[in-house]
Motif scaffolding. Structure first.
Motif, PDB file in Angstrom:
ATOM      1  N   TYR A  46       0.817  -1.221   0.000  1.00  0.00           N
ATOM      2  CA  TYR A  46       0.000   0.000   0.000  1.00  0.00           C
ATOM      3  C   TYR A  46       0.847   1.266   0.000  1.00  0.00           C
ATOM      4  N   ARG A  78       3.504   1.480  -1.951  1.00  0.00           N
ATOM      5  CA  ARG A  78       3.709   1.644  -3.394  1.00  0.00           C
ATOM      6  C   ARG A  78       2.456   2.249  -4.035  1.00  0.00           C
ATOM      7  N   THR A  79       1.280   1.802  -3.565  1.00  0.00           N
ATOM      8  CA  THR A  79       0.035   2.381  -4.076  1.00  0.00           C
ATOM      9  C   THR A  79      -0.007   3.886  -3.807  1.00  0.00           C
ATOM     10  N   ARG A  81       2.480   5.893  -3.362  1.00  0.00           N
ATOM     11  CA  ARG A  81       3.428   6.586  -4.239  1.00  0.00           C
ATOM     12  C   ARG A  81       2.893   6.640  -5.663  1.00  0.00           C
ATOM     13  N   LEU A 129       1.520  10.983  -4.481  1.00  0.00           N
ATOM     14  CA  LEU A 129       1.577  11.711  -3.212  1.00  0.00           C
ATOM     15  C   LEU A 129       3.030  12.030  -2.879  1.00  0.00           C
ATOM     16  N   ALA A 188       6.504  12.655  -0.681  1.00  0.00           N
ATOM     17  CA  ALA A 188       7.138  11.759   0.294  1.00  0.00           C
ATOM     18  C   ALA A 188       6.618  11.961   1.712  1.00  0.00           C
ATOM     19  N   HIS A 189       6.415  13.225   2.120  1.00  0.00           N
ATOM     20  CA  HIS A 189       6.041  13.410   3.526  1.00  0.00           C
ATOM     21  C   HIS A 189       4.652  12.848   3.821  1.00  0.00           C
ATOM     22  N   ILE A 190       3.760  12.875   2.844  1.00  0.00           N
ATOM     23  CA  ILE A 190       2.432  12.290   3.081  1.00  0.00           C
ATOM     24  C   ILE A 190       2.521  10.767   3.090  1.00  0.00           C
ATOM     25  N   LYS A 222       1.455   9.969   6.699  1.00  0.00           N
ATOM     26  CA  LYS A 222       0.064   9.507   6.698  1.00  0.00           C
ATOM     27  C   LYS A 222      -0.021   7.989   6.509  1.00  0.00           C
ATOM     28  N   HIS A 223       0.641   7.483   5.467  1.00  0.00           N
ATOM     29  CA  HIS A 223       0.419   6.085   5.116  1.00  0.00           C
ATOM     30  C   HIS A 223       1.300   5.109   5.884  1.00  0.00           C
ATOM     31  N   ARG A 245       1.238   5.802  10.466  1.00  0.00           N
ATOM     32  CA  ARG A 245      -0.009   5.383  11.099  1.00  0.00           C
ATOM     33  C   ARG A 245      -0.029   3.871  11.351  1.00  0.00           C
ATOM     34  N   ASN A 246       0.506   3.106  10.412  1.00  0.00           N
ATOM     35  CA  ASN A 246       0.517   1.655  10.586  1.00  0.00           C
ATOM     36  C   ASN A 246       1.689   1.182  11.439  1.00  0.00           C
ATOM     37  N   LEU A 301       8.631   3.760  -9.992  1.00  0.00           N
ATOM     38  CA  LEU A 301       8.295   3.164  -8.694  1.00  0.00           C
ATOM     39  C   LEU A 301       9.198   1.982  -8.383  1.00  0.00           C
ATOM     40  N   PHE A 322      -2.181  -3.017  -9.280  1.00  0.00           N
ATOM     41  CA  PHE A 322      -1.195  -4.054  -8.996  1.00  0.00           C
ATOM     42  C   PHE A 322      -1.831  -5.435  -8.884  1.00  0.00           C
ATOM     43  N   THR A 334      -3.412  -6.515  -0.482  1.00  0.00           N
ATOM     44  CA  THR A 334      -2.465  -5.715   0.300  1.00  0.00           C
ATOM     45  C   THR A 334      -2.216  -4.335  -0.308  1.00  0.00           C
ATOM     46  N   ALA A 335      -2.868  -4.051  -1.435  1.00  0.00           N
ATOM     47  CA  ALA A 335      -2.555  -2.799  -2.129  1.00  0.00           C
ATOM     48  C   ALA A 335      -3.244  -1.582  -1.505  1.00  0.00           C
ATOM     49  N   ASN A 381      -4.348   0.647   1.923  1.00  0.00           N
ATOM     50  CA  ASN A 381      -3.887   0.885   3.288  1.00  0.00           C
ATOM     51  C   ASN A 381      -4.967   0.477   4.287  1.00  0.00           C
ATOM     52  N   TYR A 402      -7.053   3.288   6.535  1.00  0.00           N
ATOM     53  CA  TYR A 402      -7.929   4.359   6.052  1.00  0.00           C
ATOM     54  C   TYR A 402      -9.093   3.795   5.252  1.00  0.00           C
ATOM     55  N   ARG A 419      -5.497  16.248  -4.410  1.00  0.00           N
ATOM     56  CA  ARG A 419      -4.186  16.854  -4.583  1.00  0.00           C
ATOM     57  C   ARG A 419      -3.961  17.311  -6.020  1.00  0.00           C
TER      58      ARG A 419
END
Ligand SMILES: Nc1ncnc2c1ncn2[C@@H]1O[C@H](COP(=O)(O)OP(=O)(O)O)[C@@H](O)[C@H]1O
Ligand code: SF4
Ligand SMILES: [Mg+2]
Lengths: 305, 322
Positions: free
Chosen positions: A203, A205-206, A208, A212, A214-216, A220-221, A224-225, B58, B97, B102-103, B105, B108, B120
């Motif tokens: 997630y 990678r998702t 990115r 988004l 880098a800081h988010i 955030k992603h 939190r986990n 990526l 993917f 798992t893709a 989060n 949220y 954004r």
């Protein structure tokens, strides 16, 4: 979620009871209370009288039961050394220890979370290694030694901070650093390991892939986990802090529960020792419970099911 | 060409490992036109994912991309810095993917994750983003979209999560969608639904798709163009109709022979497989990468095989026609 909390609460009560029993029996095994109560240089009759007066001649299990009932009525007995009510004595010292614990924890988190994140984001770089060495030093130094180093530096050499007492906020600075630095490495390692783990998750990678910045992605992603196990550890570490406060409060003569525990141990003040051990243990159990609940609440999988 | 959306020329991806450098993608070239579907096929481990991740910038840590040319909608991707790439990614090029479980989060809600990229890139408010998200959830065939919007990933099945991923990729109306084995992890009926959905979306939105798969049956149904990868190289590429009706490379032929066909494949019989394994990707491979497994291999195949082509169709082999 309600069921989860009830289950944990039941468990917490059971653990508290077990701890109370251990605290009680261990102290009874460690020495004859009657001798302590009768005082220095007492004759055999005085000791026997004290034993009878306080019911110490009855079977242990009965004594435990009586003690437990008294506790539930808020009666922790009289202090042998301070000659006052144990509950009010302990109650008066609690805020100092709680303040020390919370401030130390805050200090530990404030240095360990950013360091842990940096170490994970730049894993295996010099930043990572630097953070790691800070952690290793923190874990290797005994906290009393670190406290003494702080005293020599800030109180004796630089004369910036008072050595002992608990009168002003300045009195708390060195104890907080000494105690907080002691638990920071565990947090740092946990944050680093958690972040490294999470940063390689699909997630991330998702996130990115969405473009988004880098800081988010990191705050955030990932955080939190990664922070969930940290929340659980926080409660446990706060328990360690309460334990470590015995040493730190004694060194800095900070007038809290830890210092009280030290004083009552040196004076064989059994009722106070029992009460402090009991209180610290129950606090610890409560904190673990809070940590579990906070963790469950942070994790949607546990919260919504 | 005016309608070329993506131009890839001489793309390589190297990964440094303890045992040496893995050349996972070796000097490949292809292009994708607007609204067209290119299928990238080949056995697992041949560099398909690395190719797509290289386009999206990526790649995992330790993987290095190099390319003579990487141009998307007239913009040179090779010179873009991270924040410049972020303007394109998720906005004009999007990706889904292989692993829908798992893709997303876990912390949220679906709605939150759908909206964040859109808000954004398009500087949109919550209300607008929400409308768009619910619209797309409906579009990808999710019933009770309003309710799903507020749910967490663990409350959805794998098929639903992949639909959410598709909706998420479509949020900003991208020109290019890269789908890396989007159905491999799903069960067969769901696979068919997801592929039908992709085909419909392409018709309706005119979006260009790079679909990665090792399932040639899928390719036959959806592809305009096909590129066949083997050991990091594209060994044959061309129009889908030509590749299927007239495969020239022995590897492509082998893959096609492995497709089960109703009527032709005897039920219960084992499907054809190409014997042998993919060569190690560490170090240089001289000569034809396929020669250890090729029935037609000759001494000559130790030299780099010559590029051959007929209109709309090219391959690399000593043979004109396998
Ligand atoms: N993070 C990684 N580190 C090292 N090697 C990798 C990594 N990811 C993939 N590889 C290797 O790169 C090669 C190509 O992988 P990939 O592009 O994922 O293949 P495909 O998608 O075609 O199955 C494989 O040999 C794989 O083992
Ligand atoms: S070049 Fe030789 S080994 Fe390679 S595919 Fe053609 S015939 Fe086979
Ligand atoms: Mg792959």
């Amino acid at each position: 979620m309600t069921f989860f909390i009830l289950k944990r609460l039941g468990l917490a009560i059971l653990v508290s009871l077990a701890v109370s029993a251990i605290a009680f029996f261990l102290l009874r095994i460690s020495g004859d209370i009657a001798i302590a109560i009768a005082g220095e240089g007492a004759r055999d009759i005085d000791i026997a009288a004290a034993r009878q007066l306080h019911g110490l001649d009855r079977p242990l299990i009965v004594q435990y039961w009586v003690w437990l009932l008294q506790i539930f009525n808020g009666d922790f007995g009289q202090s042998i050394f301070f000659k006052s009510d144990v509950l009010s004595l302990v109650w008066a010292k609690l805020p100092v220890t709680l303040l020390l614990g919370v401030l130390s924890l805050a200090f530990a988190l404030v240095i360990s979370i950013p360091l842990g994140i940096l170490a994970a984001v730049f894993a295996n770089s010099w930043i990572d290694r630097l953070a790691l060495s800070v952690a290793v030093v923190g874990q290797a130094l005994p906290n009393f030694f670190f406290a003494l180093v702080l005293i020599v530096l800030f109180s004796i050499t630089l004369r910036w901070l008072p050595v002992s007492g608990s009168a002003t906020w300045a009195h708390y600075i060195m104890p907080v650093i000494a105690l907080g630095y002691y638990v920071a490495p565990a947090f740092m390692r946990l944050v680093r390991a958690g972040m490294i783990d999470v940063l390689s998750a699909d997630y991330i990678r998702t996130a990115r892939a969405k473009g988004l910045p880098a800081h988010i992605v990191i705050f955030k992603h990932a955080l939190r986990n990664a922070v969930m196990p940290v929340v659980a550890l926080t409660a446990v570490q706060l328990g360690y802090l309460l334990g470590g406060s015995v040493v730190i409060e004694t060194i800095f003569a900070l007038d809290g529960l830890g210092f009280l525990a030290y004083q009552s141990i040196t004076h064989k003040d059994f009722p106070v020792i029992q009460a402090v051990v009991m209180l610290l243990s129950v606090l610890y159990v409560l904190l673990t419970l809070l940590g579990d609940i906070a963790n469950a609440w942070l994790n949607p999988r546990l919260r919504i099911s | 060409m005016a309608d070329t959306l993506l131009e890839v020329e001489g793309l390589s991806v190297d990964i440094k490992t303890g045992n040496g450098t893995l050349h996972t993608v070796r000097n490949i070239s292809f292009s994708v036109k607007r609204g067209e579907t290119l299928c990238l096929v080949g056995e697992s481990g041949c560099g398909k994912s690395m190719t797509s991740l290289a386009i999206m910038d990526l790649l995992p840590k330790g993987a290095k991309r190099s390319a003579r040319q990487l141009v998307f909608a007239g913009e040179d991707l090779t010179s873009k810095k991270a924040d410049q790439f972020n303007v394109l990614r998720g906005n004009r090029m999007a990706m889904i993917f292989q692993e829908p479980m798992t893709a997303l989060n876990p912390a949220y809600t679906i709605g939150d994750q759908l909206m964040e990229g859109y808000r954004r890139h398009k500087s949109a408010g919550i209300a607008e983003a929400r409308d768009r998200a619910v619209f797309l959830l409906n579009k990808v065939g999710i019933a009770a979209a309003d309710e799903r919007f507020g749910q967490y990933p663990h409350q959805l099945s794998g098929g639903l999560r992949q639909r959410v991923m598709i909706a998420m990729a479509l949020m900003c109306g991208p020109e290019l969608l890269i789908a890396d084995e989007p159905t491999t992890a799903l069960d067969v009926t769901i696979q068919a639904q997801i592929l039908r959905l992709l085909a419909e979306l392409r018709e309706e939105l005119g979006i260009a798709i790079i679909l990665i798969t090792h399932d040639l049956g899928v390719v036959a149904r959806i592809a305009d163009q096909v590129a066949v990868m083997y050991a990091g190289e594209i060994v044959e590429q061309g129009r889908a109709t030509d590749i299927f009706s007239d495969p020239r490379h022995p590897y492509t032929r082998g893959l096609i022979d492995c497709i089960p066909l109703p009527g032709k494949t005897t039920p219960g019989r084992k499907l054809g497989v190409i014997p042998g394994v993919v060569p190690s990707l560490i170090g240089e491979i001289t000569g034809c990468t396929f020669r250890d497994r090729c029935a037609h291999a000759e001494a000559q195949c130790r030299e780099p095989p010559p590029p051959r082509q007929v209109p709309h169709h090219s391959w690399r082999c000593i043979l004109e026609d396998a």
